[in-house]
Design an enzyme around this catalytic site. Structure first.
Site, PDB file in Angstrom:
ATOM      1  N   ASP A  69       0.365   4.946   1.635  1.00 35.12           N
ATOM      2  CA  ASP A  69      -0.487   5.545   2.740  1.00 35.12           C
ATOM      3  C   ASP A  69      -1.478   6.593   2.290  1.00 35.12           C
ATOM      4  OD1 ASP A  69       1.028   4.142   4.892  1.00 35.12           O
ATOM      5  OD2 ASP A  69       2.327   5.849   5.111  1.00 35.12           O
ATOM      6  N   HIS A 129       0.852  -1.173   0.184  1.00 34.06           N
ATOM      7  CA  HIS A 129      -0.033   0.193  -0.078  1.00 34.06           C
ATOM      8  C   HIS A 129       0.846   1.049  -0.033  1.00 34.06           C
ATOM      9  CE1 HIS A 129       0.940  -0.647   4.148  1.00 34.06           C
ATOM     10  NE2 HIS A 129       0.681   0.702   4.472  1.00 34.06           N
ATOM     11  N   HIS A 142       4.597   0.136   0.503  1.00 35.66           N
ATOM     12  CA  HIS A 142       5.372  -0.706   1.705  1.00 35.66           C
ATOM     13  C   HIS A 142       4.573  -1.674   2.022  1.00 35.66           C
ATOM     14  CE1 HIS A 142       3.587   2.939   3.261  1.00 35.66           C
ATOM     15  NE2 HIS A 142       3.303   2.104   4.400  1.00 35.66           N
ATOM     16  N   ARG A 149       4.732   7.150  14.095  1.00 34.42           N
ATOM     17  CA  ARG A 149       4.875   7.626  12.806  1.00 34.42           C
ATOM     18  C   ARG A 149       4.470   8.943  12.734  1.00 34.42           C
ATOM     19  NH1 ARG A 149       0.642   5.365   8.118  1.00 34.42           N
ATOM     20  NH2 ARG A 149      -0.698   6.614   9.289  1.00 34.42           N
TER      21      ARG A 149
END
Length: 294
Positions: A107, A105, A258, A273
């Site tokens: 983000d 995917h 990723h 994150r």
């Protein structure tokens, strides 16, 4: 301070940055910080994902690094944030939980404006496993036959929040899914998109979020999507990171994907994150060009 070393890890993408203390760099003068972050940004555009070991950044400095790259992204619809710092998402998977990132995917492509970059820091790791892979969508595009590339030109695909439906259903049943989809939204993107800085074409289709090629029937859409997903799975396009505590990964979210490997069912894994919405340097370049031509 900008004289760090950048070592490429694979032909497709990925590089390790050594000789740089991010915490010290971010405590310098504005000019010094800009010099370091400008150099990091250049390496990021070239390599798509950067790895930095032994970087014990505080949450405040983690968010500050993001701000030096651009405006930070709004809070994610499903993730919790660090107490006292809403800019830092806490991604924790407990023993027995199924991680929601164990799919290829990019983000938040279901948003009209996905984040330009993400900065992920390892906090707590299993004794072995829990690696993350990245894939270059430039490399995937370049590997396709020229005729198939031509077929894909002009096609658009709808992205939505994918398996976030699972948590929404657990919390609120059918209405929970409806509410989550309404809040998170969806977006349509060209299958062959172009990076705004490099201009290079890349494939904008992901396992997690791509649902439907607009203007096609279900069978045709699925055949094309499946072929592209099989291409992404080829190791030719990938790089793999084995995390250590205080390892940081910074990636350009626009032409990479990723995959967080879910091979640690008995252990806890926690990451912090920071998502960066706006590419400040690219927007400044566009503004300067507009002024010059006005």
């Amino acid at each position: 301070m900008k004289n760090f070393v950048v070592e490429r890890w694979s032909p497709a993408l990925g590089a390790e940055v050594s000789g740089l203390d991010l915490d010290a760099a971010l405590r310098g003068s504005d000019a010094q910080i800009d010099e370091v972050v400008d150099a990091l940004y250049g390496a990021l555009i070239e390599h798509q994902v950067l790895f930095l070991r032994d970087q014990p950044l505080s949450p405040e400095m983690h968010a500050e690094l993001g701000r030096r790259l651009g405006e930070l992204a709004p809070r994610h619809h499903s993730y919790t944030t660090l107490d006292g710092n809403d800019d830092v998402a806490v991604l924790t998977w407990e023993p027995g939980n199924r991680p929601d990132a164990s799919e290829w995917h990019t983000d938040m492509t279901f948003r009209p404006k996905p984040p330009f970059a993400s900065i992920l820091k390892a906090i707590e790791l299993p004794p072995v496993g829990g690696d993350t892979l990245w894939a270059s969508m430039y490399s995937v595009y370049d590997s396709l036959d020229t005729g198939f590339r031509s077929d894909l030109e002009g096609m658009e695909i709808c992205h939505d929040p994918g398996q976030f439906r699972n948590g929404a259903y657990e919390r609120g049943g059918n209405q929970g899914i409806t509410d989550m989809l309404s809040e998170a939204g969806s977006a349509v993107w060209p299958i062959v998109s172009h990076h705004p800085v490099t201009g290079r074409p890349y494939i904008n289709v992901s396992e997690s979020n791509s649902r439907w090629i607009m203007g096609t029937g279900a069978a045709e859409s699925q055949r094309i999507v499946n072929y592209l997903l099989e291409s992404i799975n080829r190791p030719d396009h990938q790089v793999r990171l084995r995390w250590q505590p205080n390892t940081i990964a910074i990636w350009d979210n626009r032409a990479s994907q990723h995959y967080a490997v879910a091979d640690y069912p008995k252990y806890r894994r926690t990451m912090h994150r920071v998502a960066v919405d706006t590419d400040r340097r690219h927007e400044a370049s566009l503004a300067a060009s507009a002024t010059a031509t006005a």
